[in-house]
Design an enzyme around this catalytic site. Structure first.
Site, short mmCIF file in Angstrom:
data_model
loop_
_atom_site.label_atom_id
_atom_site.label_comp_id
_atom_site.label_asym_id
_atom_site.label_seq_id
_atom_site.Cartn_x
_atom_site.Cartn_y
_atom_site.Cartn_z
N HIS A 195 49.77 -70.13 -78.49
CA HIS A 195 49.21 -70.50 -79.78
C HIS A 195 47.70 -70.69 -79.66
O HIS A 195 47.16 -70.73 -78.56
CB HIS A 195 49.86 -71.80 -80.28
CG HIS A 195 51.28 -71.64 -80.68
ND1 HIS A 195 52.33 -71.99 -79.87
CD2 HIS A 195 51.84 -71.13 -81.81
CE1 HIS A 195 53.48 -71.71 -80.48
NE2 HIS A 195 53.21 -71.19 -81.67
N LYS A 198 64.95 -69.58 -87.66
CA LYS A 198 64.89 -71.03 -87.89
C LYS A 198 65.57 -71.41 -89.20
O LYS A 198 66.23 -72.45 -89.29
CB LYS A 198 63.43 -71.51 -87.87
CG LYS A 198 62.82 -71.52 -86.47
CD LYS A 198 63.47 -72.59 -85.62
CE LYS A 198 62.89 -72.69 -84.23
NZ LYS A 198 63.59 -73.66 -83.39
N TYR A 210 61.01 -64.93 -86.44
CA TYR A 210 61.18 -66.31 -85.96
C TYR A 210 61.58 -67.22 -87.12
O TYR A 210 62.48 -68.06 -86.98
CB TYR A 210 59.85 -66.75 -85.34
CG TYR A 210 59.82 -68.17 -84.85
CD1 TYR A 210 60.47 -68.54 -83.68
CD2 TYR A 210 59.08 -69.14 -85.52
CE1 TYR A 210 60.42 -69.85 -83.21
CE2 TYR A 210 59.02 -70.44 -85.06
CZ TYR A 210 59.69 -70.80 -83.90
OH TYR A 210 59.63 -72.09 -83.45
N SER A 250 60.22 -75.21 -87.89
CA SER A 250 58.77 -74.94 -87.81
C SER A 250 58.24 -74.77 -89.22
O SER A 250 58.97 -74.33 -90.12
CB SER A 250 58.56 -73.64 -87.03
OG SER A 250 57.27 -73.13 -87.26
N SER A 251 56.97 -75.08 -89.40
CA SER A 251 56.39 -74.94 -90.75
C SER A 251 56.34 -73.48 -91.21
O SER A 251 56.15 -73.23 -92.40
CB SER A 251 54.99 -75.56 -90.80
OG SER A 251 54.13 -74.92 -89.88
N CYS A 252 56.53 -72.52 -90.30
CA CYS A 252 56.47 -71.12 -90.72
C CYS A 252 57.73 -70.70 -91.49
O CYS A 252 57.82 -69.58 -91.97
CB CYS A 252 56.23 -70.18 -89.55
SG CYS A 252 57.61 -70.05 -88.44
O1 GFB Z 1 48.35 -70.52 -83.23
P1 GFB Z 1 48.59 -69.20 -83.82
O2 GFB Z 1 48.95 -68.11 -82.89
O3 GFB Z 1 49.72 -69.44 -84.88
O4 GFB Z 1 47.28 -68.69 -84.62
P2 GFB Z 1 50.12 -69.24 -86.41
C1 GFB Z 1 46.61 -69.46 -85.56
C2 GFB Z 1 45.37 -68.78 -86.03
O5 GFB Z 1 44.39 -68.78 -84.96
C3 GFB Z 1 45.49 -67.31 -86.47
C4 GFB Z 1 43.81 -67.52 -84.83
O6 GFB Z 1 44.72 -67.10 -87.61
C5 GFB Z 1 44.91 -66.55 -85.28
O7 GFB Z 1 44.38 -65.28 -85.63
N1 GFB Z 1 43.33 -67.33 -83.45
C6 GFB Z 1 42.03 -67.20 -83.06
C7 GFB Z 1 44.08 -67.25 -82.35
N2 GFB Z 1 41.93 -67.00 -81.75
C8 GFB Z 1 43.20 -67.05 -81.26
C9 GFB Z 1 43.75 -66.92 -79.96
O8 GFB Z 1 43.06 -66.74 -78.97
N3 GFB Z 1 45.10 -67.05 -79.84
C10 GFB Z 1 45.91 -67.26 -80.92
N4 GFB Z 1 47.23 -67.39 -80.72
N5 GFB Z 1 45.42 -67.35 -82.18
C11 GFB Z 1 52.46 -69.18 -85.33
C12 GFB Z 1 53.73 -68.41 -85.62
O9 GFB Z 1 51.60 -68.76 -86.29
O10 GFB Z 1 52.61 -70.59 -85.49
C13 GFB Z 1 54.91 -69.03 -85.02
O11 GFB Z 1 53.55 -67.08 -85.28
C14 GFB Z 1 54.96 -70.53 -85.20
O12 GFB Z 1 56.04 -68.44 -85.54
C15 GFB Z 1 53.65 -71.16 -84.85
O13 GFB Z 1 55.32 -70.85 -86.51
C16 GFB Z 1 53.63 -72.66 -85.12
O14 GFB Z 1 50.05 -70.58 -87.05
O15 GFB Z 1 49.39 -68.16 -87.10
#
Ligand code: GFB
Length: 323
Positions: free
Chosen positions: A194, A155, A151, A122-124
């Site tokens: 996500h 990875k 996580y 994953s890119s993280c």
């Molecule tokens: O997709 P997301 O959860 O993944 O969040 P990450 C991306 C951005 O969207 C963050 C915002 O800045 C969140 O605060 N966001 C806004 C929301 N509204 C929402 C919502 O309703 N739900 C969610 N989920 N986010 C994950 C990692 O990080 O990406 C994992 O935690 C993994 O480990 C994955 O790498 C690909 O990109 O921040």
């Protein structure tokens, strides 16, 4: 990090379409896309036990399954995954489950002489403050993003194990690092998913319930890159057939947008016209993590699904699934 063994652009070693291929995580977002592609490509011996049929955290069961089914190719797309909230609030599950899944599958694959193996990260895994666009060489050069450190460390352990097998046993196993993914069959859980499926669900619900406003998380300022799972599946097959190096390969679009822009795009696809507020008590995560995709584009792959089209496709799947 060495790229000395990279197969030159255009080199191809076609996989035997009748060979048994284990798609670990067959029912997930990535696994289901792989299954669709491999079926369409004529692979006739796909193996994809469900998590009920085979719990990949159960080491004896995994070894027994490998001995019985003898896959020639393994794509390790099984993982505990989730969005920022799930990662941030359940770090124990993310590190423990992913380490167990990985070490069991990789060890069993080695024991059974699996020649072709692709591990998906994953890119993280890249440092929180890596220079953008992020090149593969940024791995292990800085501190990780705290919300998904558990996580990411799991990875990174997987990548390290694959590279160890290459060095110690000479097998051509490889790793791909996808950016944020989406597509049909994604997880639409209101809290643990996500951002893209979360927004689809939230806007759909607001439109059908005629709610005047929705509340998204964070500031909306962070930027993210989104790749459709069908584009990733094509990249996986291309890498298995044409890449051989201990360096992971980034897979993304090379383009990002702010979460606020994503929110506008999803709202327009779903047809939601109400107000959008932002809850800044929720974490933003990494500010920006767009991938440098020059390595995989040099091998002849490019993303084909435009974000607006991919969101429409995913929304159609969400509506048809009746979630
Ligand atoms: O997709 P997301 O959860 O993944 O969040 P990450 C991306 C951005 O969207 C963050 C915002 O800045 C969140 O605060 N966001 C806004 C929301 N509204 C929402 C919502 O309703 N739900 C969610 N989920 N986010 C994950 C990692 O990080 O990406 C994992 O935690 C993994 O480990 C994955 O790498 C690909 O990109 O921040």
């Amino acid at each position: 990090m060495s790229v000395a063994h990279a197969v030159p652009t255009g080199t191809c070693r076609p996989l035997d379409r009748s060979a048994p291929v284990f798609v670990a995580g067959r029912n997930g977002l990535v696994g289901s896309a792989l299954w669709r592609l491999l079926t369409a490509e004529g692979f006739s011996s796909l193996l994809g036990p469900t998590s009920t049929e085979l719990d990949l955290r159960d080491r004896p069961a995994v070894f027994e399954w490998f001995t019985k089914h003898r896959p020639h190719v393994v794509i390790l797309a099984a993982a505990r995954v989730g969005g920022i909230n799930a990662n941030n609030t359940r770090p124990t599950d993310f590190i423990s489950d992913n380490l167990m899944i990985q070490v069991n599958v990789l060890d069993a694959a080695l024991r059974n002489g699996v020649q072709w193996l692709l591990f998906l990260g994953s890119s993280c895994i890249y440092p929180k403050y890596a220079e953008n666009p992020i090149r593969e060489e940024a791995l292990l050069t800085g501190k990780l993003e705290p919300t998904n450190e558990a996580y990411a460390v799991a990875k990174i352990a997987g990548i390290t194990q694959v590279r160890a097998v290459r060095r110690q046993h000479g097998l051509p196993w490889i790793c791909a690092m996808p950016t944020n993914l989406y597509g049909p069959g994604d997880n639409f859980h209101p809290v643990h998913s996500h951002v893209l499926p979360s927004l689809i669900r939230r806007f759909h619900q607001a439109r059908t319930e005629r709610s005047p406003k929705v509340v998204n998380w964070g500031s909306g300022e962070p930027r993210r890159e989104f790749l459709h799972s069908d584009d990733l599946a094509r990249a996986c097959l291309l890498l298995l057939e044409g890449y051989d190096s201990d360096s992971p390969v980034n897979v993304g679009t090379g383009e990002d947008l702010s979460i606020r822009e994503l929110s506008d795009l999803v709202a327009s696809v779903v047809g939601y016209e109400g107000a959008v507020e932002w809850d800044t008590s929720q974490p933003d995560g990494t500010y920006r993590k767009v991938l440098d995709i020059s390595r995989i584009t040099a091998l002849g792959w490019a993303p084909t699904i435009k974000l607006a089209d991919g969101i429409a496709d995913t929304y159609a799947w969400y509506e048809s699934a009746g979630l």
